[in-house]
Enzyme design. Structure first.
Site, mmCIF file in Angstrom:
data_model
loop_
_atom_site.group_PDB
_atom_site.id
_atom_site.type_symbol
_atom_site.label_atom_id
_atom_site.label_comp_id
_atom_site.label_asym_id
_atom_site.label_seq_id
_atom_site.Cartn_x
_atom_site.Cartn_y
_atom_site.Cartn_z
ATOM 1 N N ASP A 156 0.853 -1.192 0.000
ATOM 2 C CA ASP A 156 0.000 0.000 0.000
ATOM 3 C C ASP A 156 0.891 1.243 0.000
ATOM 4 O O ASP A 156 1.719 1.409 0.887
ATOM 5 C CB ASP A 156 -0.892 -0.008 1.249
ATOM 6 C CG ASP A 156 -2.013 1.015 1.173
ATOM 7 O OD1 ASP A 156 -1.782 2.123 0.653
ATOM 8 O OD2 ASP A 156 -3.118 0.712 1.646
ATOM 9 N N ASP B 244 3.892 0.147 -8.232
ATOM 10 C CA ASP B 244 3.408 0.809 -9.444
ATOM 11 C C ASP B 244 3.100 2.280 -9.170
ATOM 12 O O ASP B 244 2.440 2.928 -9.977
ATOM 13 C CB ASP B 244 2.161 0.101 -9.986
ATOM 14 C CG ASP B 244 1.021 0.112 -8.996
ATOM 15 O OD1 ASP B 244 1.254 0.409 -7.794
ATOM 16 O OD2 ASP B 244 -0.122 -0.182 -9.395
ATOM 17 N N PHE C 211 -3.107 -7.529 -12.396
ATOM 18 C CA PHE C 211 -3.188 -6.122 -12.029
ATOM 19 C C PHE C 211 -2.097 -5.333 -12.745
ATOM 20 O O PHE C 211 -2.339 -4.245 -13.282
ATOM 21 C CB PHE C 211 -3.032 -5.991 -10.510
ATOM 22 C CG PHE C 211 -2.938 -4.581 -10.011
ATOM 23 C CD1 PHE C 211 -4.071 -3.802 -9.853
ATOM 24 C CD2 PHE C 211 -1.708 -4.017 -9.713
ATOM 25 C CE1 PHE C 211 -3.979 -2.494 -9.394
ATOM 26 C CE2 PHE C 211 -1.601 -2.716 -9.258
ATOM 27 C CZ PHE C 211 -2.746 -1.958 -9.100
#
Length: 240
Positions: free
Chosen positions: A145, A181, A220
Site C-alpha cells: 500500500d 506501481d 493487475f
C-alpha cells in the site's frame, strides 16, 4: 497491506526498539467455498503459527535450500508461480487476508507443492519472533500500500526501521526485492534504502532494476501496463 514502523524511545545503553509495527491493513472479505476448503485442508500441512516462536526452517522443510520470505502475498498467484518454477527453493509467505491464504493453500495442494509454508498474521512480527538472524536469502515486498496522501506517508512499511529489521534477517549477500506501481513510493523506497546502512543497490545506475524474470507479472500489473502505468523494481543486497 502496510502500516507504519516507528522507533520506540531509547534508554541509555539500549538499541532502538520497533513499536507499532504492522505490515498490513485489514481488509474485509468472505471466502469462497474453494478458499475455505483450501484453508481447512491446507493449513494443517502448510500453516505456521506466530505463537510457536523461533523456527528451524531447515528442519521444517527437511533440507537446506535457498529461502525466500514474502511479505503480503495477496491471493498467492505470484507465490505459487515462483514456488512451482523453483522447486529447489523454499518459500515462506505471510498474508493476513484469509481469502488470499485460502487461495494459496488450495493452489499449493492442487499443484502438489512442498516448498511453501504460510503465516496468517503480521509479517513484521514473524520476522522479529520467528525468523533467525542471517537466515533468509531473499525478502520480497511486491506492491505494498503506497499510502498516497502526504499525511499518511509515515504509515508506509518501507522506513528506516523496516530496512534494519530486514538487514538483520538476510544473509550476507541476501537481497531485498521490492516492486511498486506508484512512482512517488518508488522514489521513497529508493531514498530510504539508499540511506540504510549495510545495503548495496543492485541497479547499475543506482536507481531501479529492470523487471527481474523471477518476479511474475500479475493481472493487475498487465492491466496497469495497458493503461500506461509504470512499475518500478528495486533490489538491495545486504553487504554488512
Amino acid at each position: 497491506m502496510t502500516d507504519d514502523i516507528q522507533q520506540a524511545p531509547e534508554t541509555a545503553g539500549e538499541a532502538p526498539r520497533l513499536r507499532t509495527i504492522k505490515s498490513f491493513v485489514m481488509r474485509a472479505g468472505r471466502m469462497t467455498e474453494g478458499q475455505q476448503r483450501g484453508f481447512e485442508q491446507g493449513w494443517p500441512k502448510f500453516g505456521l503459527e506466530l505463537a510457536d516462536g523461533l523456527r528451524d526452517f531447515d528442519q521444517m522443510f527437511g533440507r537446506r535450500a535457498p529461502r525466500t520470505f514474502e511479505i503480503g502475498f495477496g491471493m498467492g498467484h505470484s507465490t505459487l508461480e515462483m514456488a512451482a518454477a523453483a522447486p529447489e527453493q523454499d518459500f515462506i509467505g505471510v498474508e493476513v487476508h484469509k481469502p488470499g491464504v485460502g487461495a494459496l493453500l488450495a493452489g499449493a495442494m492442487a499443484q502438489n507443492l512442498t516448498n511453501i509454508r504460510v503465516y496468517s498474521c503480521d509479517a513484521l512480527d514473524v520476522l522479529r519472533q520467528c525468523v533467525a538472524d542471517a537466515s533468509l536469502d531473499r525478502v520480497l515486498l511486491f506492491f505494498p500500500d503506497p499510502w498516497h496522501k502526504s499525511r499518511h506517508h509515515k504509515r508506509r512499511i518501507v522506513q528506516a526501521g523496516f530496512a534494519e529489521l530486514v538487514r538483520q534477517k538476510l544473509k550476507i549477500g541476501g537481497v531485498l526485492h521490492m516492486a511498486t506501481d506508484w512512482q512517488p513510493y518508488a522514489e521513497h523506497m529508493l531514498e530510504v534504502m539508499s540511506a540504510a546502512p549495510g545495503f548495496r543497490n543492485l541497479a547499475a545506475d543506482g536507481t531501479y532494476v529492470p523487471r527481474p524474470e523471477e518476479r511474475p507479472v500479475t493481472k493487475f500489473e498487465r492491466r496497469g501496463e495497458r493503461l500506461g502505468h509504470g512499475v518500478w523494481d528495486l533490489k538491495f543486497e545486504r553487504i554488512d
